[in-house]
Design an enzyme around this catalytic site. Structure first.
Site, PDB file in Angstrom:
ATOM      1  N   LEU A   1       0.747  -1.125  -0.068  1.00  0.00           N
ATOM      2  CA  LEU A   1      -0.017  -0.115   0.022  1.00  0.00           C
ATOM      3  C   LEU A   1       0.866   1.398   0.137  1.00  0.00           C
ATOM      4  O   LEU A   1       0.310   2.446   0.079  1.00  0.00           O
ATOM      5  CB  LEU A   1      -0.882   0.180   1.225  1.00  0.00           C
TER       6      LEU A   1
ATOM      7  N   ILE B   1       6.050  -8.544   7.865  1.00  0.00           N
ATOM      8  CA  ILE B   1       7.189  -9.133   7.430  1.00  0.00           C
ATOM      9  C   ILE B   1       8.219  -9.324   8.835  1.00  0.00           C
ATOM     10  O   ILE B   1       9.111 -10.175   8.596  1.00  0.00           O
ATOM     11  CB  ILE B   1       8.112  -7.940   6.814  1.00  0.00           C
TER      12      ILE B   1
ATOM     13  N   TYR C   1      17.878   4.726   7.075  1.00  0.00           N
ATOM     14  CA  TYR C   1      17.378   4.448   5.885  1.00  0.00           C
ATOM     15  C   TYR C   1      18.455   3.990   4.846  1.00  0.00           C
ATOM     16  O   TYR C   1      18.343   2.620   4.467  1.00  0.00           O
ATOM     17  CB  TYR C   1      16.617   5.394   5.286  1.00  0.00           C
TER      18      TYR C   1
END
Length: 419
Positions: free
Chosen positions: A110, A153, A241
């Site tokens: 999504l 996950i 990240y």
């Protein structure tokens, strides 16, 4: 009625529990009970007892008097993941013929890219061959457009069941926390971007999947060459990240060389799309500017006007993803590629937008966290290897990008007003 005893991993050398009946348990533990007696290795009766215990154990395990299934049958059916493999193990991707379609699972479906990729892959492989998944409830349009399931996950068992029950052959792993959001919650970013990746890698290797994991311009750092940035160079990112994406690249390539995992990775530039809202990335100003221009005629940019970053329209991004997944393995000289389309600054984007909407007012209020992130990223990507190896070629430059975004969002705005 038989009473059953749990045999734990301490008694069996695998990660699952198995149940055996009391007679099997007796056979299994028989040598241990004998060895715990007062007999010594010098006792003359010891060889006889060892022989008798071995015969008794084999007899009870092969032909249990209780009528239950021998334990050896269950052991043969145990499967192993890279969490359990021995040093000489190897895995190979499942191949499918030209007439067969892959069965695709998309995690983080999504987000900005998942819905669009699912639409593209369903056109190519069939609606029911592409499964979107996420931990959030999908909007009605997404839910009714094709298969959608809940998938976390961080839940290894849940992921494994999905792959097995749906006979998945391709896995596209889009679940991640982006740059600015990740800096605001490092612990969560580490869990999702790194622990979640490990689950994905293990399951993909165990079941012979073709695995795609996107990387990013954020995988580079201030010591990387910035204009242009080649495929192979010093990276050293300074965001969680970026660190997690370098980790993903290296772990994927390690699993490829160590286990034969068919791992494929593209370093995306900033991705611009009209059908999803910005998700917390440093390059998201290039999406927000169009929404604000149409809605209010004003846009405040959180980067300096001269901040140059590589960018790409989403259609090019999704097509590149499909093309690298379909590329024959022998054409890939590496497993992680840069891809690029254009490179521009907020000022240049504003100038192109003013050609279509001259009344839009653009101001700047620099977010120092995002600016520091952007200053450590590439200004331009060298994607010559992707163009040479598997024929990558982009379709959208800056003028086409601006016109497409305005057409799409203006149509949506008119429809909303009419409703």
């Amino acid at each position: 009625m038989q009473h059953w005893t749990e045999i734990t991993p301490a008694k069996r050398h695998n990660s699952r529990s198995h149940r055996i009946c009391p007679k099997q348990e007796a056979a299994y533990n028989y040598p241990e009970r004998l060895s715990s007696s007062n007999l010594t290795t010098t006792d003359p009766i010891m060889p006889v007892i060892r022989t008798l215990s071995k015969v008794a154990k084999q007899t009870l395990l092969s032909t249990p008097g209780c009528g239950c299934q021998p334990l050896t049958v269950a052991v043969r059916n145990i499967s192993f993941s890279p969490r359990q493999v021995t040093s000489d193990a190897s895995f190979h991707s499942v191949s499918f013929s030209e007439t067969d379609h892959p069965k695709v699972l998309i995690t983080g479906g999504l987000g900005q890219l998942g819905v669009g990729l699912a639409k593209l892959l369903r056109k190519r492989f069939g609606k029911n061959n592409v499964i979107l998944s996420d931990i959030r409830k999908p909007p009605s349009s997404v839910f009714h457009s094709g298969p959608f399931i809940y998938s976390d996950i961080l839940d290894y068992k849940n992921l494994r069941e999905i792959v097995v029950n749906n006979r998945i052959t391709w896995l596209v792993h889009y679940s991640a926390l982006l740059s600015a959001v990740g800096e605001a919650n490092v612990a969560l970013a580490r869990s999702v971007n790194i622990t979640g990746l490990h689950n994905i890698l293990d399951i993909a290797a165990e079941h012979g999947l073709r695995l795609f994991v996107p990387s990013t311009i954020g995988a580079f750092g201030p010591t990387s060459p910035r204009n242009p940035t080649p495929d192979l160079c010093v990276q050293r990112p300074r965001t969680i990240y970026g660190v997690s994406k370098v980790h993903a690249e290296l772990m994927g390539e390690y699993y490829h060389h160590r286990y034969g995992l068919d791992f494929r990775c593209l370093r995306y530039p900033g991705i611009i799309s009209a059908d999803s809202m910005p998700g917390g990335g440093t390059t998201d100003y290039a999406v927000q500017i169009f929404h604000d221009a149409i809605k209010s005629g004003k846009f405040e940019c959180n980067l300096r006007p001269d901040t140059r970053l590589p960018m790409m329209y989403i259609d090019d991004c999704l097509r590149a993803t499909l093309e690298v997944m379909e590329a024959p393995a022998d054409t890939l000289s590496m497993r992680t590629y840069n891809i690029n389309a254009m490179s521009f600054t907020p000022q240049e984007l504003g100038q192109e937008l003013h050609k279509q909407m001259p009344e839009v007012e653009i101001t700047y209020d620099v977010d120092h966290v995002r600016q520091a992130i952007a200053d450590s990223w590439p200004m331009n990507f060298d994607d010559s290897n992707a163009r040479k190896d598997w024929g990558w070629k982009h379709d959208y430059d800056l003028p086409e990008l601006v016109q497409t975004m305005l057409n799409y969002l203006s149509a949506d705005s008119r429809m909303a007003q009419a409703n």
